[in-house]
Design a protein around this motif. Structure first.
Motif, PDB file in Angstrom:
ATOM      1  N   UNK A 238      -4.518  -1.247 -32.594  1.00  0.00           N
ATOM      2  CA  UNK A 238      -3.138  -1.670 -32.364  1.00  0.00           C
ATOM      3  C   UNK A 238      -3.126  -2.737 -31.275  1.00  0.00           C
ATOM      4  N   UNK A 239      -2.390  -3.808 -31.534  1.00  0.00           N
ATOM      5  CA  UNK A 239      -2.205  -4.907 -30.578  1.00  0.00           C
ATOM      6  C   UNK A 239      -0.731  -4.914 -30.209  1.00  0.00           C
ATOM      7  N   UNK A 240      -0.432  -4.821 -28.920  1.00  0.00           N
ATOM      8  CA  UNK A 240       0.959  -4.803 -28.481  1.00  0.00           C
ATOM      9  C   UNK A 240       1.230  -5.942 -27.519  1.00  0.00           C
ATOM     10  N   UNK A 241       2.476  -6.451 -27.566  1.00  0.00           N
ATOM     11  CA  UNK A 241       2.879  -7.532 -26.672  1.00  0.00           C
ATOM     12  C   UNK A 241       4.400  -7.647 -26.667  1.00  0.00           C
ATOM     13  N   UNK A 242       4.905  -8.353 -25.678  1.00  0.00           N
ATOM     14  CA  UNK A 242       6.338  -8.659 -25.581  1.00  0.00           C
ATOM     15  C   UNK A 242       6.528 -10.145 -25.844  1.00  0.00           C
ATOM     16  N   UNK A 243       7.534 -10.481 -26.649  1.00  0.00           N
ATOM     17  CA  UNK A 243       7.800 -11.881 -26.934  1.00  0.00           C
ATOM     18  C   UNK A 243       9.169 -12.032 -27.599  1.00  0.00           C
ATOM     19  N   UNK A 244       9.769 -13.187 -27.393  1.00  0.00           N
ATOM     20  CA  UNK A 244      10.989 -13.535 -28.134  1.00  0.00           C
ATOM     21  C   UNK A 244      10.655 -14.560 -29.221  1.00  0.00           C
ATOM     22  N   UNK A 245       9.380 -14.874 -29.376  1.00  0.00           N
ATOM     23  CA  UNK A 245       8.902 -15.890 -30.319  1.00  0.00           C
ATOM     24  C   UNK A 245       9.181 -15.541 -31.775  1.00  0.00           C
ATOM     25  N   UNK A 246       9.197 -14.257 -32.139  1.00  0.00           N
ATOM     26  CA  UNK A 246       9.266 -13.850 -33.542  1.00  0.00           C
ATOM     27  C   UNK A 246      10.564 -13.119 -33.891  1.00  0.00           C
ATOM     28  N   UNK A 247      11.634 -13.410 -33.167  1.00  0.00           N
ATOM     29  CA  UNK A 247      12.918 -12.774 -33.441  1.00  0.00           C
ATOM     30  C   UNK A 247      13.399 -13.145 -34.840  1.00  0.00           C
ATOM     31  N   UNK A 248      14.151 -12.265 -35.493  1.00  0.00           N
ATOM     32  CA  UNK A 248      14.606 -12.546 -36.857  1.00  0.00           C
ATOM     33  C   UNK A 248      15.616 -13.689 -36.893  1.00  0.00           C
ATOM     34  N   UNK A 249      15.575 -14.445 -37.983  1.00  0.00           N
ATOM     35  CA  UNK A 249      16.563 -15.505 -38.154  1.00  0.00           C
ATOM     36  C   UNK A 249      17.587 -15.145 -39.232  1.00  0.00           C
ATOM     37  N   UNK A 250      17.243 -14.236 -40.136  1.00  0.00           N
ATOM     38  CA  UNK A 250      18.212 -13.766 -41.123  1.00  0.00           C
ATOM     39  C   UNK A 250      18.991 -12.588 -40.539  1.00  0.00           C
ATOM     40  N   UNK A 251      20.203 -12.326 -41.031  1.00  0.00           N
ATOM     41  CA  UNK A 251      21.025 -11.251 -40.459  1.00  0.00           C
ATOM     42  C   UNK A 251      20.403  -9.864 -40.642  1.00  0.00           C
ATOM     43  N   UNK A 252      20.915  -8.915 -39.865  1.00  0.00           N
ATOM     44  CA  UNK A 252      20.431  -7.529 -39.891  1.00  0.00           C
ATOM     45  C   UNK A 252      20.424  -6.957 -41.304  1.00  0.00           C
ATOM     46  N   UNK A 253      21.420  -7.304 -42.105  1.00  0.00           N
ATOM     47  CA  UNK A 253      21.521  -6.779 -43.472  1.00  0.00           C
ATOM     48  C   UNK A 253      20.347  -7.215 -44.354  1.00  0.00           C
ATOM     49  N   UNK A 254      19.607  -8.243 -43.949  1.00  0.00           N
ATOM     50  CA  UNK A 254      18.457  -8.728 -44.721  1.00  0.00           C
ATOM     51  C   UNK A 254      17.142  -8.087 -44.281  1.00  0.00           C
ATOM     52  N   UNK A 255      17.164  -7.290 -43.224  1.00  0.00           N
ATOM     53  CA  UNK A 255      15.949  -6.641 -42.727  1.00  0.00           C
ATOM     54  C   UNK A 255      15.634  -5.420 -43.596  1.00  0.00           C
ATOM     55  N   UNK A 256      14.392  -4.967 -43.578  1.00  0.00           N
ATOM     56  CA  UNK A 256      14.007  -3.824 -44.413  1.00  0.00           C
ATOM     57  C   UNK A 256      14.731  -2.556 -43.994  1.00  0.00           C
TER      58      UNK A 256
END
Length: 134
Positions: free
Chosen positions: A3-21
């Motif tokens: 497992x690789x863990x990190x903090x970042x704002x680089x990969x925040x979603x661009x589609x709305x919450x309703x499009x997330x799994x």
């Protein structure tokens, strides 16, 4: 499993919450970026695929196959606050019953994938923590 863990704002979603799994189950942008970044190093993966917990890409070489999972620890809507999230990437072998029975886990390939993932993330200036889990 690694497992690789990190903090970042680089990969925040661009589609709305309703499009997330699922609500708060972000990771598509990270999985897509990792697929592209790994390709630049010669490691060819699949396109991202969704699961209830987040997203993953697949890597196969010879008889060895791996799932590279991408997700985060977030609550619904948290991905849209422009704040860093805690991301988790895991490398897990996908084994057939025969491979499990024979103990064929391909640890050298798992280590190669982990090194490549760490390298591309650190190349973006992201500080990572790597943890081996049973």
């Amino acid at each position: 499993m690694t497992r690789i863990e990190f903090y970042s704002s680089r990969f925040l979603p661009y589609l709305p919450e309703s499009c997330q799994v699922n609500p708060g189950a972000y990771g598509f942008e990270l999985a897509l970026w990792l697929s592209n970044a790994l390709m630049q190093t010669g490691i060819v993966t699949s396109y991202p695929l969704g699961e209830d917990w987040g997203w993953f890409i697949e890597y196969a070489e010879g008889d060895a196959e791996f799932m590279i999972g991408c997700g985060c620890a977030a609550s619904e809507g948290e991905g849209y606050l422009d704040q860093p999230l805690r991301w988790s990437v895991f490398v897990r072998p996908v084994l057939s019953l025969k491979q499990r029975w024979r103990g064929q886990t391909a640890p050298a390939m798992a280590a190669k994938l982990t090194r490549a993932l760490v390298a591309v993330l650190e190349g973006e200036g992201i500080t990572v923590r790597v943890e081996e889990t049973p």
